[in-house]
Design a protein around this motif. Structure first.
Motif, PDB file in Angstrom:
ATOM      1  N   GLY A  26       0.733  -1.226   0.205  1.00  0.00           N
ATOM      2  CA  GLY A  26       0.032  -0.031  -0.133  1.00  0.00           C
ATOM      3  C   GLY A  26       0.696   1.380  -0.104  1.00  0.00           C
ATOM      4  N   SER A  70     -11.987   1.079   8.323  1.00  0.00           N
ATOM      5  CA  SER A  70     -11.065   0.082   7.566  1.00  0.00           C
ATOM      6  C   SER A  70     -10.977   0.312   6.143  1.00  0.00           C
ATOM      7  N   ASP A  71      -9.874   0.177   5.433  1.00  0.00           N
ATOM      8  CA  ASP A  71      -9.650   0.357   4.152  1.00  0.00           C
ATOM      9  C   ASP A  71     -10.744  -0.581   3.285  1.00  0.00           C
ATOM     10  N   ASP A  79      -5.292  -3.000   1.694  1.00  0.00           N
ATOM     11  CA  ASP A  79      -4.446  -2.048   2.162  1.00  0.00           C
ATOM     12  C   ASP A  79      -4.080  -0.956   1.144  1.00  0.00           C
ATOM     13  N   TYR A  80      -4.661   0.084   1.626  1.00  0.00           N
ATOM     14  CA  TYR A  80      -4.788   1.571   0.662  1.00  0.00           C
ATOM     15  C   TYR A  80      -4.104   2.636   1.681  1.00  0.00           C
ATOM     16  N   TRP A  81      -2.829   2.867   1.349  1.00  0.00           N
ATOM     17  CA  TRP A  81      -2.200   3.921   2.164  1.00  0.00           C
ATOM     18  C   TRP A  81      -2.763   5.420   2.071  1.00  0.00           C
ATOM     19  N   ASP A  90      -7.602   4.146   8.839  1.00  0.00           N
ATOM     20  CA  ASP A  90      -6.744   3.168   9.618  1.00  0.00           C
ATOM     21  C   ASP A  90      -5.455   3.527  10.141  1.00  0.00           C
ATOM     22  N   ASP A  93      -3.142   5.344   7.905  1.00  0.00           N
ATOM     23  CA  ASP A  93      -3.721   6.888   7.667  1.00  0.00           C
ATOM     24  C   ASP A  93      -3.403   7.801   8.722  1.00  0.00           C
TER      25      ASP A  93
END
Length: 175
Positions: A26, A70-71, A79-81, A90, A93
């Motif tokens: 991510g 949550s992502d 998994d996304y940053w 999350d 973040d």
């Protein structure tokens, strides 16, 4: 070996990495997405006590102002940053927002390192490491306390390289 001679003599106060690693999935494009996350101009330094007070303030402020989300719930991704949205964020973040705010307020970006860990329940988690004059301290969305990395009882997986935050390191001495 990626540890510096100065870091090697610092004992266990700093996280000492032994290998270069790829970033978490991510975080692969985090430097392109947010230039402050990996570099930028270093502003005039703050005093040690002033900087630590600012770190504590931002940690508590972000922890209390961002709702956990949550992502998967927000982005349909595991998994996304990104920075938190109006819906929340999350762990990574929270860490990104803390880093952005501290850089904006004058903390040297090289002292603020994104890191992935396994928490006390051995669940993947992300934190922001603050490289202070006293050693590596953690800014964590699970607590308002700024803790020494050793007292967290986390297993550190990888972290932005202190010498080059565009790369990541791992293989930490857990002492």
């Amino acid at each position: 070996m990626v540890m510096s001679a100065a870091a090697a003599t610092a004992g266990n106060t700093f996280l000492l990495a032994s290998v270069e690693m790829p970033p978490p999935n991510g975080a692969k494009n985090i430097c392109a997405k947010y230039d402050w996350a990996c570099g930028g101009q270093v502003k005039a330094s703050l005093g040690v006590e002033q900087e630590l007070a600012l770190v504590k303030k931002i940690n508590t402020q972000v922890n209390s102002s961002v709702k956990p989300a949550s992502d998967r719930g927000q982005f349909r991704s595991g998994d996304y940053w990104s920075l938190p949205t109006a819906s929340g964020g999350d762990c990574e973040d929270f860490a990104l927002l803390k880093k952005r705010e501290l850089v904006r307020l004058g903390v040297d970006h090289r002292k603020l390192l994104l890191a992935t860990v396994l928490d006390r329940k051995r669940v993947p988690h992300a934190v922001l490491v603050y490289r202070s004059d006293r050693g590596d301290l953690l800014l964590d969305n699970l607590t308002n306390d700024i803790r020494d990395w050793r007292s967290s009882r986390y297993i550190f997986l990888r972290m932005q390289n202190p010498q080059n935050p565009r790369s990541w390191v791992g293989g930490f001495q857990q002492g």
